[in-house]
Design a protein around this motif. Structure first.
Motif: not given
Length: 405
Positions: A211-214, A254-261, A400-405
């Motif tokens: 339920k979070i966006a960054v 990786s925890d699925g906390q972030i819904r979207a960048f 950019e790499k962190a965004k894909v886990g």
């Protein structure tokens, strides 16, 4: 949010109404510029002329009463006919004809268009350009901009917000002068968080999973993460601290906390209920509340620090109308003029006295802390120390790499 009293001047009232009716902002265009374009810029950007030192072009302002200015879209007051009222007033007062162009979709795209002439110190077709801090820093470090001559601009000297005088890349503002500023912090649904948010760590609550966006820019998102880890971003830090911050981001991905960048399309995710909180821009929260006619969304700078960005007037070495450009910059540091622009663009004005002048335009806007933040808020909104081109490329790649886990 209570109903706002309308401005008394009919022309200014129409400007404010037009601004409220549009969701288009300068950040709409900078958002999502993307690391691909950034890295392409970095690969192509080398100081022109090798060791050659560029010198300012001769100033012909005394004989040529003209001026060209490149700015971002939707980043100045504009009336229903498409005219720019504050520019019109400047032209009438000074006799200087201004060619104004919305020529900067992103810093990188604009640079790509003018770099051949810029790197050689030649006329790029614009006497004034409006560049964001990180990009302005590169231009200063490469010696591509001429001194603006702050001492020759009495309004700017008197009215520049003291907190903006000493940019890390330009102490004393020798080469740059803020046009508008903005803040990156925490945004939330007031329905989900009636008591608001104060810490970035609250976004990592497992109850908010998905339920979070960054923000999809390393500068904005990592500024908050680094500060949450105790890093003073305008002080001494480096790869180790950034790497630790990236690990925080990786875990949330990786925890699925972030819904979207996202760019500022997180506003639509708020409205649909897909997210309840985000790393957000102050201007977007203001616009969403204005559209809703109520305080449906909140914004705050985190307790450990947020991010302050500015877009800045700068004069390329090839500018041939320095005195005319100084007159324009100084004009926009008149509080009444700055207030009229702020009423339209809804960004943080760098001009002291504009808040008092806003009382005559829109008293409610004069009290809005997203346009006129108080000292405590500004104290927690910080800028990065100067970032080298090599660091920028590395930090962007890691992000950019962190965004894909």
């Amino acid at each position: 949010m209570s109903q706002k009293p309308e401005p008394q001047d009919p022309r200014i009232a129409s400007l404010v109404a037009k601004a409220r009716a549009s969701q288009l902002t300068r950040r709409t265009f900078v958002a999502g510029a993307g690391s691909a374009s950034l890295l392409a810029f970095l690969a192509a950007c080398t100081p022109g002329g090798g060791s050659k030192t560029l010198t300012p072009a001769a100033d012909v302002s005394a004989t040529e009463k003209t001026l060209s200015w490149a700015n971002w879209p939707y980043y100045i007051d504009q009336d229903e006919a498409g005219a720019y009222p504050t520019i019109d007033m400047f032209e009438k007062q000074t006799g200087i004809a201004v060619t104004y162009e919305e020529a900067i979709p992103t810093n990188e795209e604009f640079y790509a268009k003018v770099k051949d002439s810029l790197l050689l110190g030649q006329d790029i077709g614009y006497d004034l350009v409006t560049l964001t801090d990180y990009f302005a820093a590169r231009m200063v470090s490469q010696g591509l901009m001429q001194p603006i001559g702050l001492a020759d601009m009495p309004n700017a000297q008197a009215n520049l917000n003291p907190g903006l005088l000493d940019a890390t890349y330009d102490p004393g503002r020798q080469f740059s002068l803020p046009w508008q500023s903005g803040m990156t912090g925490l945004g939330w649904s007031t329905k989900a968080f009636p008591n608001g948010l104060s810490s970035l760590d609250e976004l990592w609550d497992p109850a908010l999973k998905g339920k979070i966006a960054v923000i999809d820019q390393w500068t904005d998102t990592m500024a908050l993460i680094l500060q949450s880890q105790g890093v003073n971003i305008d002080g001494e830090w480096g790869d180790a601290e950034y790497g630790a911050g990236i690990e925080v981001l990786k875990k949330q991905v990786s925890d699925g906390q972030i819904r979207a960048f996202t760019g500022n399309d997180y506003t639509e995710l708020f409205k649909s209920g897909d997210i309840v909180a985000a790393i957000a821009w102050s201007g977007d929260i203001f616009i969403m509340n204005t559209e809703a006619g109520a305080d449906d969304y909140g914004f705050a700078i985190p307790d450990k620090g947020g991010f302050l960005f500015s877009d800045n007037f700068m004069m390329p070495m090839g500018s041939r109308h320095k005195s005319n450009a100084q007159d324009l910059m100084d004009y926009y540091y008149e509080p009444e003029v700055a207030a009229q622009v702020a009423a339209y663009v809804n960004y943080v004005t760098p001009v002291a006295g504009a808040q008092e002048a806003m009382q005559a335009i829109d008293p409610a806007l004069a009290e809005n802390k997203l346009i006129f933040p108080d000292a405590a808020t500004l104290d927690r909104a910080r800028v990065f120390r100067q970032i080298s081109l090599q660091e920028d490329k590395s930090f962007s790649t890691q992000f950019e790499k962190a965004k894909v886990g």
